[in-house]
Write a protein that holds these residues in place. Sequence first.
Motif, PDB file in Angstrom:
ATOM      1  N   ILE A  54       0.840  -1.205   0.000  1.00 25.32           N
ATOM      2  CA  ILE A  54       0.000   0.000   0.000  1.00 25.32           C
ATOM      3  C   ILE A  54       0.871   1.250   0.000  1.00 25.32           C
ATOM      4  N   ILE A  55       1.868   1.279   0.887  1.00 25.07           N
ATOM      5  CA  ILE A  55       2.729   2.472   0.974  1.00 25.07           C
ATOM      6  C   ILE A  55       3.531   2.658  -0.310  1.00 25.07           C
ATOM      7  N   SER A  56       3.975   1.552  -0.919  1.00 22.94           N
ATOM      8  CA  SER A  56       4.748   1.664  -2.167  1.00 22.94           C
ATOM      9  C   SER A  56       3.902   2.244  -3.293  1.00 22.94           C
ATOM     10  N   LYS A  57       2.599   2.018  -3.232  1.00 20.88           N
ATOM     11  CA  LYS A  57       1.710   2.494  -4.306  1.00 20.88           C
ATOM     12  C   LYS A  57       1.225   3.918  -4.087  1.00 20.88           C
ATOM     13  N   ILE A  58       0.940   4.284  -2.832  1.00 19.49           N
ATOM     14  CA  ILE A  58       0.357   5.615  -2.625  1.00 19.49           C
ATOM     15  C   ILE A  58       1.354   6.631  -2.079  1.00 19.49           C
ATOM     16  N   GLY A  59       2.517   6.159  -1.603  1.00 26.22           N
ATOM     17  CA  GLY A  59       3.581   7.078  -1.198  1.00 26.22           C
ATOM     18  C   GLY A  59       3.579   7.406   0.286  1.00 26.22           C
ATOM     19  N   THR A  60       4.687   7.968   0.739  1.00 26.16           N
ATOM     20  CA  THR A  60       4.883   8.218   2.167  1.00 26.16           C
ATOM     21  C   THR A  60       4.216   9.505   2.655  1.00 26.16           C
ATOM     22  N   ASN A  61       3.648  10.308   1.743  1.00 22.88           N
ATOM     23  CA  ASN A  61       2.963  11.542   2.158  1.00 22.88           C
ATOM     24  C   ASN A  61       1.462  11.502   1.909  1.00 22.88           C
ATOM     25  N   SER A  62       0.979  10.395   1.348  1.00 23.95           N
ATOM     26  CA  SER A  62      -0.425  10.339   0.919  1.00 23.95           C
ATOM     27  C   SER A  62      -1.411  10.419   2.077  1.00 23.95           C
ATOM     28  N   GLY A  63      -0.969  10.017   3.272  1.00 30.59           N
ATOM     29  CA  GLY A  63      -1.873  10.030   4.409  1.00 30.59           C
ATOM     30  C   GLY A  63      -1.761  11.268   5.277  1.00 30.59           C
ATOM     31  N   THR A  64      -0.918  12.212   4.882  1.00 32.10           N
ATOM     32  CA  THR A  64      -0.687  13.402   5.708  1.00 32.10           C
ATOM     33  C   THR A  64      -1.990  14.165   5.941  1.00 32.10           C
TER      34      THR A  64
ATOM     35  N   MET B 219       9.705   2.964  -0.653  1.00 31.61           N
ATOM     36  CA  MET B 219      10.579   2.455  -1.709  1.00 31.61           C
ATOM     37  C   MET B 219      10.626   0.935  -1.618  1.00 31.61           C
ATOM     38  N   GLY B 220       9.506   0.320  -1.983  1.00 28.23           N
ATOM     39  CA  GLY B 220       9.366  -1.128  -1.891  1.00 28.23           C
ATOM     40  C   GLY B 220       8.964  -1.735  -3.217  1.00 28.23           C
ATOM     41  N   ILE B 221       9.347  -2.999  -3.404  1.00 32.23           N
ATOM     42  CA  ILE B 221       9.003  -3.748  -4.615  1.00 32.23           C
ATOM     43  C   ILE B 221       8.639  -5.175  -4.221  1.00 32.23           C
ATOM     44  N   ALA B 222       7.933  -5.864  -5.111  1.00 34.40           N
ATOM     45  CA  ALA B 222       7.785  -7.303  -4.935  1.00 34.40           C
ATOM     46  C   ALA B 222       9.189  -7.892  -4.990  1.00 34.40           C
ATOM     47  N   VAL B 223       9.466  -8.865  -4.128  1.00 32.02           N
ATOM     48  CA  VAL B 223      10.840  -9.374  -4.018  1.00 32.02           C
ATOM     49  C   VAL B 223      11.357  -9.936  -5.345  1.00 32.02           C
ATOM     50  N   ASN B 224      10.456 -10.401  -6.198  1.00 31.72           N
ATOM     51  CA  ASN B 224      10.883 -10.959  -7.486  1.00 31.72           C
ATOM     52  C   ASN B 224      10.862  -9.919  -8.603  1.00 31.72           C
ATOM     53  N   ASP B 225      10.668  -8.653  -8.238  1.00 29.89           N
ATOM     54  CA  ASP B 225      10.641  -7.571  -9.224  1.00 29.89           C
ATOM     55  C   ASP B 225      12.010  -6.889  -9.263  1.00 29.89           C
ATOM     56  N   VAL B 226      12.144  -5.847 -10.066  1.00 29.92           N
ATOM     57  CA  VAL B 226      13.402  -5.091 -10.132  1.00 29.92           C
ATOM     58  C   VAL B 226      13.183  -3.685  -9.585  1.00 29.92           C
ATOM     59  N   ILE B 227      14.261  -3.070  -9.125  1.00 30.06           N
ATOM     60  CA  ILE B 227      14.202  -1.682  -8.674  1.00 30.06           C
ATOM     61  C   ILE B 227      13.758  -0.816  -9.853  1.00 30.06           C
ATOM     62  N   PRO B 228      12.836   0.115  -9.631  1.00 30.48           N
ATOM     63  CA  PRO B 228      12.343   0.923 -10.757  1.00 30.48           C
ATOM     64  C   PRO B 228      13.446   1.687 -11.480  1.00 30.48           C
TER      65      PRO B 228
ATOM     66  N   SER C 199       0.910   2.813   9.558  1.00 33.47           N
ATOM     67  CA  SER C 199       0.108   3.906   8.982  1.00 33.47           C
ATOM     68  C   SER C 199       0.892   5.204   8.968  1.00 33.47           C
ATOM     69  N   ILE C 200       1.681   5.425  10.003  1.00 34.56           N
ATOM     70  CA  ILE C 200       2.487   6.638  10.113  1.00 34.56           C
ATOM     71  C   ILE C 200       3.499   6.725   8.969  1.00 34.56           C
ATOM     72  N   GLU C 201       3.876   5.562   8.407  1.00 35.55           N
ATOM     73  CA  GLU C 201       4.875   5.545   7.326  1.00 35.55           C
ATOM     74  C   GLU C 201       4.310   6.024   5.990  1.00 35.55           C
ATOM     75  N   MET C 202       2.980   6.187   5.907  1.00 34.12           N
ATOM     76  CA  MET C 202       2.430   6.841   4.713  1.00 34.12           C
ATOM     77  C   MET C 202       1.938   8.243   5.075  1.00 34.12           C
ATOM     78  N   GLY C 203       2.405   8.717   6.243  1.00 39.91           N
ATOM     79  CA  GLY C 203       2.125  10.082   6.657  1.00 39.91           C
ATOM     80  C   GLY C 203       0.852  10.250   7.455  1.00 39.91           C
ATOM     81  N   ALA C 204       0.058   9.193   7.634  1.00 39.74           N
ATOM     82  CA  ALA C 204      -1.218   9.313   8.333  1.00 39.74           C
ATOM     83  C   ALA C 204      -1.009   9.569   9.818  1.00 39.74           C
ATOM     84  N   ARG C 205      -1.960  10.251  10.431  1.00 42.23           N
ATOM     85  CA  ARG C 205      -1.908  10.487  11.888  1.00 42.23           C
ATOM     86  C   ARG C 205      -2.097   9.175  12.624  1.00 42.23           C
ATOM     87  N   GLY C 206      -2.888   8.296  12.025  1.00 41.55           N
ATOM     88  CA  GLY C 206      -3.117   6.989  12.623  1.00 41.55           C
ATOM     89  C   GLY C 206      -3.890   6.107  11.659  1.00 41.55           C
ATOM     90  N   GLY C 207      -4.030   4.838  12.014  1.00 41.19           N
ATOM     91  CA  GLY C 207      -4.787   3.893  11.206  1.00 41.19           C
ATOM     92  C   GLY C 207      -5.787   3.167  12.082  1.00 41.19           C
TER      93      GLY C 207
END
Length: 463
Positions: free
Chosen positions: A186-196, A295-304, A222-230
Amino acid sequence: MKTLFDKVWDAHVVSQVENGPQVIYIDKHLIHEVTSPQAFAELEARNIPVFRPNQIVATADHNVPTIDQDKPITEPLSKQQLEQLAINCKKNNISFYGLGHPYQGIIHIISPELGITQPGMSLVCGDSHTSTHGAFGAIAFGIGTSQVAQVFASQCLLMNKPKSMRVTVNGKLNPNVQPKDVILYIISKIGTNSGTGYFCEYAGDVFENMSMEGRMTVCNMSIEMGARGGMIAPDQTTFDYLKGREFAPKGEEWEQKVAYWKTLPTDEGAVFDKEVEFDAADIQPMITFGTNPGMGIAVNDVIPSKDSLSENEKDSFEKSLKYMGFKDNQSIINYPIDYVFIGSCTNARIEDLRTVANYVKGKQRNENVVAWIVPGSKQVEKQAIEEGLDKIFEEAGFKLREPGCSACLAMNEDKVPEGKYCVSTSNRNFEGRQGPNSRTLLASPLLAAAAAVHGKIVDINQN
């Protein structure tokens, strides 16, 4: 029509400042040795008593050693902070679970397992990962030292009400995908500021089918996508987890509480300020490659590729890869690693340790890997020993240590050396988080266990 967040928040409003913030009542205040001393000192300097000591719970966790806890602490700052917390708690009649106490452990693990954390509550702690407790349908968030003093003095906080967002994940998870993978995805897709600026509710059958331990892992980050809480709505899974725990309601009070808790889930038709949806089938076992949890990927994927990024993202992306020693378009499968840390308030519960034991049984830790298995509490440690998990770990070349935050944040003796790679079940992979110039790759307990056995990053579906 109200959301879960609206219902719990509105139930805690004491008063409203005209055209301004609200005064929110705090049900439980969780404290530890690092962020409380200054707040206690402030109250003492102003001759203000702690208003409701019975609503406060304290433990020693951040900088405690995870071996030889029965011996005197040698690190001067740790020793001073732990002694000061004991003094402050005794002076103010606050429940304190220090080293050697059967309830000692990481604050965000002991509060749920003791039944202190309950649906519909408001909880705060001078620690960003207080969002963990939202797994019970509680409003829980981290606060700063000045706010710790505010709660000591008044059991209230002055706050503006955050906005609400909902992340929905439906479908069936793929094999070997764990709750940690779900939140990293979820965080890799929406980013670390999306929940601010938001409180995030997790909804959908993926979360409904998760254990409480899994839900706590998700809300923790939840805090890692910027949210106050989850938050996750309380249900039968929540009630079954809580029933009979030390500080959970009993008898008639239990029945009354459950009746109230059942009214908390979001009303059908309630409107969120922001909505995001994902399909469970798209989630694979995850690993981070950079210096933030997004900055996460599926383990069998490549770095963007850096060419896939916007101009304002490229500098930080390249800086991050340089720090980690990686390149864009690179696969990190078979990349050798040096350390594995299984622990933290994200993944140090009994379910996590069982997952690791199940994988390593009959296998051997790679001789080039230093592996730390650190339970989240004395109760988790006790249960692991009773179930024989410690024996499985020992036979596989691992050692079950004693409870504490350990190598999550290197505020103790468990530090990853400079330049070394650590696959970690914790929540942050910032530069130097696990030790000066250490390199952290976040993963699930299952993927971390596999890395410890193989001495490198592996695709868990192939191993």
